[in-house]
Design a protein around this motif. Structure first.
Motif, PDB file in Angstrom:
ATOM      1  N   GLY A  87       0.783  -1.228   0.000  1.00 16.91           N
ATOM      2  CA  GLY A  87       0.000   0.000   0.000  1.00 16.91           C
ATOM      3  C   GLY A  87       0.813   1.274   0.000  1.00 16.91           C
ATOM      4  N   GLY A  88       2.077   1.199  -0.307  1.00 16.67           N
ATOM      5  CA  GLY A  88       2.880   2.412  -0.423  1.00 16.67           C
ATOM      6  C   GLY A  88       3.077   3.102   0.904  1.00 16.67           C
ATOM      7  N   PRO A  89       3.378   4.413   0.872  1.00 22.00           N
ATOM      8  CA  PRO A  89       3.696   5.128   2.110  1.00 22.00           C
ATOM      9  C   PRO A  89       2.521   5.146   3.082  1.00 22.00           C
ATOM     10  CG  PRO A  89       3.480   6.643   0.275  1.00 22.00           C
ATOM     11  CD  PRO A  89       3.446   5.276  -0.299  1.00 22.00           C
ATOM     12  N   SER A  90       1.319   4.864   2.568  1.00 23.49           N
ATOM     13  CA  SER A  90       0.154   4.880   3.446  1.00 23.49           C
ATOM     14  C   SER A  90      -0.157   3.498   3.985  1.00 23.49           C
ATOM     15  CB  SER A  90      -1.077   5.367   2.693  1.00 23.49           C
ATOM     16  OG  SER A  90      -0.746   6.386   1.822  1.00 23.49           O
ATOM     17  N   GLY A  91       0.603   2.531   3.581  1.00 27.07           N
ATOM     18  CA  GLY A  91       0.308   1.163   3.998  1.00 27.07           C
ATOM     19  C   GLY A  91       1.107   0.770   5.215  1.00 27.07           C
ATOM     20  N   GLY A  92       1.047  -0.509   5.522  1.00 21.09           N
ATOM     21  CA  GLY A  92       1.761  -0.966   6.694  1.00 21.09           C
ATOM     22  C   GLY A  92       2.698  -2.099   6.353  1.00 21.09           C
ATOM     23  N   CYS A  93       3.538  -2.455   7.326  1.00 23.14           N
ATOM     24  CA  CYS A  93       4.468  -3.550   7.116  1.00 23.14           C
ATOM     25  C   CYS A  93       3.893  -4.822   7.716  1.00 23.14           C
ATOM     26  CB  CYS A  93       5.801  -3.242   7.795  1.00 23.14           C
ATOM     27  SG  CYS A  93       6.650  -1.874   7.042  1.00 23.14           S
ATOM     28  N   LEU A  94       3.911  -5.884   6.943  1.00 26.93           N
ATOM     29  CA  LEU A  94       3.437  -7.174   7.431  1.00 26.93           C
ATOM     30  C   LEU A  94       4.621  -8.112   7.580  1.00 26.93           C
ATOM     31  CD1 LEU A  94       0.294  -7.450   5.157  1.00 26.93           C
ATOM     32  CD2 LEU A  94       0.429  -6.630   7.512  1.00 26.93           C
ATOM     33  N   SER A 143      -2.664  -2.779   7.424  1.00 26.48           N
ATOM     34  CA  SER A 143      -2.039  -2.277   6.209  1.00 26.48           C
ATOM     35  C   SER A 143      -3.161  -1.930   5.242  1.00 26.48           C
ATOM     36  CB  SER A 143      -1.105  -3.325   5.621  1.00 26.48           C
ATOM     37  OG  SER A 143      -0.423  -2.773   4.507  1.00 26.48           O
ATOM     38  N   MET A 144      -2.872  -1.883   3.980  1.00 21.56           N
ATOM     39  CA  MET A 144      -3.928  -1.661   3.010  1.00 21.56           C
ATOM     40  C   MET A 144      -3.468  -2.090   1.621  1.00 21.56           C
ATOM     41  SD  MET A 144      -3.776   2.459   2.896  1.00 21.56           S
ATOM     42  CE  MET A 144      -4.023   2.887   1.191  1.00 21.56           C
ATOM     43  N   MET A 145      -4.434  -2.156   0.702  1.00 16.27           N
ATOM     44  CA  MET A 145      -4.125  -2.528  -0.669  1.00 16.27           C
ATOM     45  C   MET A 145      -3.344  -1.405  -1.336  1.00 16.27           C
ATOM     46  SD  MET A 145      -4.684  -4.955  -2.823  1.00 16.27           S
ATOM     47  CE  MET A 145      -6.248  -5.791  -2.747  1.00 16.27           C
ATOM     48  N   GLY A 146      -3.820  -0.185  -1.099  1.00 14.77           N
ATOM     49  CA  GLY A 146      -3.205   0.957  -1.768  1.00 14.77           C
ATOM     50  C   GLY A 146      -3.261   0.752  -3.258  1.00 14.77           C
ATOM     51  N   SER A 147      -2.376   1.394  -3.972  1.00 14.04           N
ATOM     52  CA  SER A 147      -2.404   1.239  -5.413  1.00 14.04           C
ATOM     53  C   SER A 147      -1.746  -0.078  -5.805  1.00 14.04           C
ATOM     54  CB  SER A 147      -1.688   2.407  -6.069  1.00 14.04           C
ATOM     55  OG  SER A 147      -0.375   2.461  -5.585  1.00 14.04           O
ATOM     56  N   GLY A 148      -0.989  -0.699  -4.906  1.00 14.41           N
ATOM     57  CA  GLY A 148      -0.434  -2.007  -5.221  1.00 14.41           C
ATOM     58  C   GLY A 148       1.083  -2.089  -5.191  1.00 14.41           C
ATOM     59  N   GLY A 149       1.711  -1.107  -4.615  1.00 10.51           N
ATOM     60  CA  GLY A 149       3.155  -1.215  -4.417  1.00 10.51           C
ATOM     61  C   GLY A 149       3.404  -2.310  -3.392  1.00 10.51           C
ATOM     62  N   MET A 150       4.424  -3.124  -3.618  1.00 11.11           N
ATOM     63  CA  MET A 150       4.726  -4.175  -2.654  1.00 11.11           C
ATOM     64  C   MET A 150       6.237  -4.216  -2.487  1.00 11.11           C
ATOM     65  SD  MET A 150       3.302  -8.035  -2.737  1.00 11.11           S
ATOM     66  CE  MET A 150       1.580  -7.903  -2.354  1.00 11.11           C
ATOM     67  N   ILE A 151       6.707  -3.714  -1.353  1.00 12.62           N
ATOM     68  CA  ILE A 151       8.140  -3.600  -1.167  1.00 12.62           C
ATOM     69  C   ILE A 151       8.594  -4.643  -0.142  1.00 12.62           C
ATOM     70  CG2 ILE A 151      10.026  -2.065  -0.514  1.00 12.62           C
ATOM     71  CD1 ILE A 151       8.207   0.248  -1.481  1.00 12.62           C
ATOM     72  N   VAL A 152       9.484  -5.505  -0.581  1.00 14.23           N
ATOM     73  CA  VAL A 152       9.911  -6.622   0.256  1.00 14.23           C
ATOM     74  C   VAL A 152      11.189  -6.242   0.994  1.00 14.23           C
ATOM     75  CG1 VAL A 152      10.642  -9.038   0.232  1.00 14.23           C
ATOM     76  CG2 VAL A 152       8.882  -8.252  -1.356  1.00 14.23           C
TER      77      VAL A 152
END
Lengths: 121, 596
Positions: free
Chosen positions: B397-404, B423-432
């Motif tokens: 979810g990008g900068p507005s999302g959370g870390c899982l 967290s959230m879906m956001g636009s779909g960024g997924m940073i590992v």
């Protein structure tokens, strides 16, 4: 764009051009395009096959090239692979023969025995 | 129309273009001409294939041979061997496509196996600058069907029935949104395509626009018909020059064929689209700020209601849909809502595109059915973390999302599940992230971004996020206290509840989620003054171990002269002088220097 019909027509025409990018097809026509094949005249054979397949809207057929098949004296060689993995090898193919192969073998399902490698042996 | 016997598709997405795919395409054209194959073989620039990690990517049909990491010098050999003689150049193929010595075509490699491409169906398949190729893939058939066979109500009902939700992040029902705007009486209504993709690490929308611009135009016209709008705007970032260029071409071609403009398909329906360039402000992805920006004002959000469906652009009823949402629409119209609901989850039907990035082997773009687990995306498609490192967290979810965390890997991805986990879906960024990432530092990084991007209109967001960043800075410098952690949490919750728009309401998510799942890391920074991942500079110490052979290399590279020691004796780092640049560690040939 006047009508949906007109769009459909444009679509039919355009499909032929991108149909090649669909690799999920049942019948494969393989043309030997190693140096021996090319010098024996495989290039116009390949072009003819591509044109004939497109002209007849044979969406189930893929024309690909391959390297040396190993029987250089019989070039140009065209191999046809059908879904049940049967292979027919045509030899000394030229553009005229290529047209007949598409029509009789691919469209009508009749192997042209006189062009096959079996006719030599 | 000329029939070519072979097509060479060169990825023309931003990723591959930045590694010179344009020069590769040019060389293919030159070389093919040199060997007189130019009337038999066609070279085409396409949109993104998805596997950006191994770009520049070239695919040759009809074989579907997948050449990865292409360079200009390899072109001649491929033309001479593959195109001229029909011998696929195995050594340049994507490694995985030659597994077991059987050459597989693009669709058969693992990366694509679990994917289902709906929004990306044409990306990497068609030439985005040729409208005929889009039409060959059923392009504009949905628009034709809608205009000639369906009423506006039927279109809205169909989209509602499909369960399509906004792919921009919030996940609001697209059909509902359209149904709010449709009944409003007005002399003018608008359809806006939100292409202001600003999340760090996200590039789904850009790829759709670059690879399949017509799908967005077609969907906008359908939306226009559904709500009674005749005018559309695409709000796209100026930092996306390839996307803008291809959109311009697409609009021109659609107009020429009468697929945009007046009296489409001989009906009374008129629709046209204009592009508006954004200057690259994160807040302008928020719909009310976006509309302000189109109107020529400073991009700042406002209170809702009134919602844009009632009072939007210039006070007129407006619907705003994200690029990916729109890209789904034509397929839903053609194949029907039941088809769309046949994959995905009950509450979130369809697919979602993710931009996989960070510490992952297959960086790139993937589209999977909703309900696919994080594990499948990260391991089966993404190939896991590189260099044998252990997976630590994934930011969605990008900068507005959370870390899982690892514990969430089996979560089925959909809107509801991600929100439930903070967290959230956001636009779909997924940073590992792997074991080398410090979660406090990650939270700090995202907050730093939101502080920069806050429009400043409301106090909680403008002042609050700044205060949070200060506390995080303090913690990463080793000056934090336990009270700071409480203060941070309190501030975060306050900002979430009181901010005006989505930016502020979600900005604390990275902090809250890392506090929740990685509290021990925060505590290590605060109590032990230690950064467990070895990232936070102020908390690091470089130490020379007994492995030192006394080669003096480290002392020579140290920019501040902090290393002392005699030749052939163990050296010592003066911690007071050390600026922690790490130059000594890089220079050491004996792995004698460690940081902890």
């Amino acid at each position: 764009m006047k009508s949906l019909e007109e769009l459909r027509k444009l679509r039919e025409d355009s499909i032929k051009n991108i149909e090649m990018r669909n690799t999920d097809k049942d019948i494969r026509i393989v043309v030997g395009m190693a140096t021996c094949g090319i010098s024996a005249g495989a290039r116009p054979v390949l072009s003819t096959l591509v044109e004939e397949v497109a002209k007849r809207n044979l969406n189930n057929v893929q024309v690909v090239q391959t390297g040396c098949i190993g029987m250089c004296t019989y070039e140009p060689i065209v191999e046809i692979y059908t879904p049940n993995n049967e292979k027919v090898t045509y030899i000394h193919v030229d553009s005229e023969k290529a047209k007949r192969i598409v029509l009789e073998h691919i469209v009508n399902g009749n192997v042209i025995n006189e062009y096959t490698i079996g006719s030599v042996k | 129309m000329k029939i070519f016997r072979s097509h060479v598709l060169v990825c023309g997405g931003t990723g591959c273009t930045s590694s010179k795919s344009d020069l590769i395409k040019k060389r293919f054209e030159e070389k093919i001409k040199e060997v007189n194959l130019d009337d038999e073989i066609q070279v085409i620039a396409t949109g993104c294939f998805g596997l950006c990690e191994v770009g520049p990517v070239v695919i040759i049909y009809p074989e579907g041979s997948f050449y990865a990491r292409m360079t200009v010098d390899r072109v001649d050999e491929i033309v001479e061997e593959h195109l001229l003689k029909g011998r696929i150049v195995k050594k340049y193929l994507f490694e995985e496509s030659t597994k077991d010595d059987i050459i597989k075509s693009l669709g058969d490699v693992d990366f694509y196996k679990k994917q289902k491409r709906v929004a990306l169906r044409n990306c990497g398949v068609i030439n985005p600058e040729n409208i005929n190729e889009y039409i060959a893939r059923d392009g504009y058939m949905a628009l034709g069907k809608v205009l000639t066979e369906m009423s506006s109500e039927e279109v809205i009902k169909l989209i509602k029935d499909s369960g399509l939700k906004g792919r921009g992040g919030a996940g609001f029902s697209t059909g509902m949104k359209w149904s709010f705007a449709a009944p409003n009486e007005s002399d003018q209504k608008y359809v806006i395509c939100n292409a202001d993709e600003g999340d760090p690490g996200a590039f789904m929308d850009r790829s759709v626009l670059e690879g399949d611009p017509h799908s967005v135009l077609e969907a906008m016209a359908i939306a226009g018909y559904a709500i009674g709008a005749t005018k559309g705007f695409i709000y796209v970032r100026a930092e996306y020059p390839i996307a803008v260029h291809r959109l311009e071409i697409a609009i021109k071609q659609a107009r020429e064929l009468g697929l945009l403009g007046s009296k489409l398909f001989e009906t009374d329906f008129d629709f046209d689209v204009e592009i508006r360039l954004g200057a690259g402000a994160f807040v302008c992805g928020e719909e009310t700020a976006l509309m302000q920006s189109i109107e020529g004002k400073r991009g700042m959000s406002r209170n809702k209601p009134p919602f844009p469906a009632n009072k939007g652009l210039w006070g007129k009823p407006t619907i705003i849909n994200n690029v990916e949402t729109l890209a789904n629409v034509p397929q839903i119209i053609i194949k029907g809502p039941e088809w769309f609901k046949s994959f995905g989850t009950a509450k979130s039907p369809g697919t979602k595109v993710f931009a996989l990035g960070g510490k992952i082997n297959n960086t790139g773009l993937v589209e999977v059915p909703m309900g696919t687990t994080l594990r499948e995306v990260i391991y089966d498609i993404g190939g896991g973390c590189p260099n044998g490192k252990e997976f630590k967290a994934v930011q969605t979810g990008g900068p507005s999302g959370g870390c899982l965390t690892k514990d969430h890997l089996d979560t089925q991805i959909d809107y509801e599940n991600l929100v439930a986990l903070g967290s959230m879906m956001g636009s779909g960024g997924m940073i590992v992230m792997d074991e080398d990432n410090c979660m406090v530092d990650i939270a700090r990084f995202f907050l730093d971004f939101t502080v920069d991007e806050s429009c400043g209109k409301c106090t909680p967001c403008r002042e609050g996020t700044k205060r949070m960043l200060e506390i995080l800075d303090k913690i990463t410098e080793g000056k934090g206290t336990m009270e700071d952690l409480d203060k941070l949490e309190k501030l975060a919750i306050n900002i979430k509840e009181t901010s005006l728009c989505g930016l502020g309401q979600t900005a604390p998510n990275p902090v809250l989620s890392t506090l929740k799942y990685f509290r021990d890391e925060y505590e290590a920074h605060v109590i032990d003054k230690r950064c467990p991942a070895g990232v936070c500079q102020s908390l690091l110490r470089y130490i020379i171990t007994m492995n030192c052979k006394g080669c003096t290399k480290c002392a020579r590279v140290c920019p501040v002269g902090a290393i002392e020691g005699k030749v052939k004796e163990v050296h010592i780092i003066n911690q007071d002088k050390c600026i922690k640049c790490g130059a000594c560690m890089d220079a050491c040939s004996f792995h004698a220097i460690i940081k902890k």
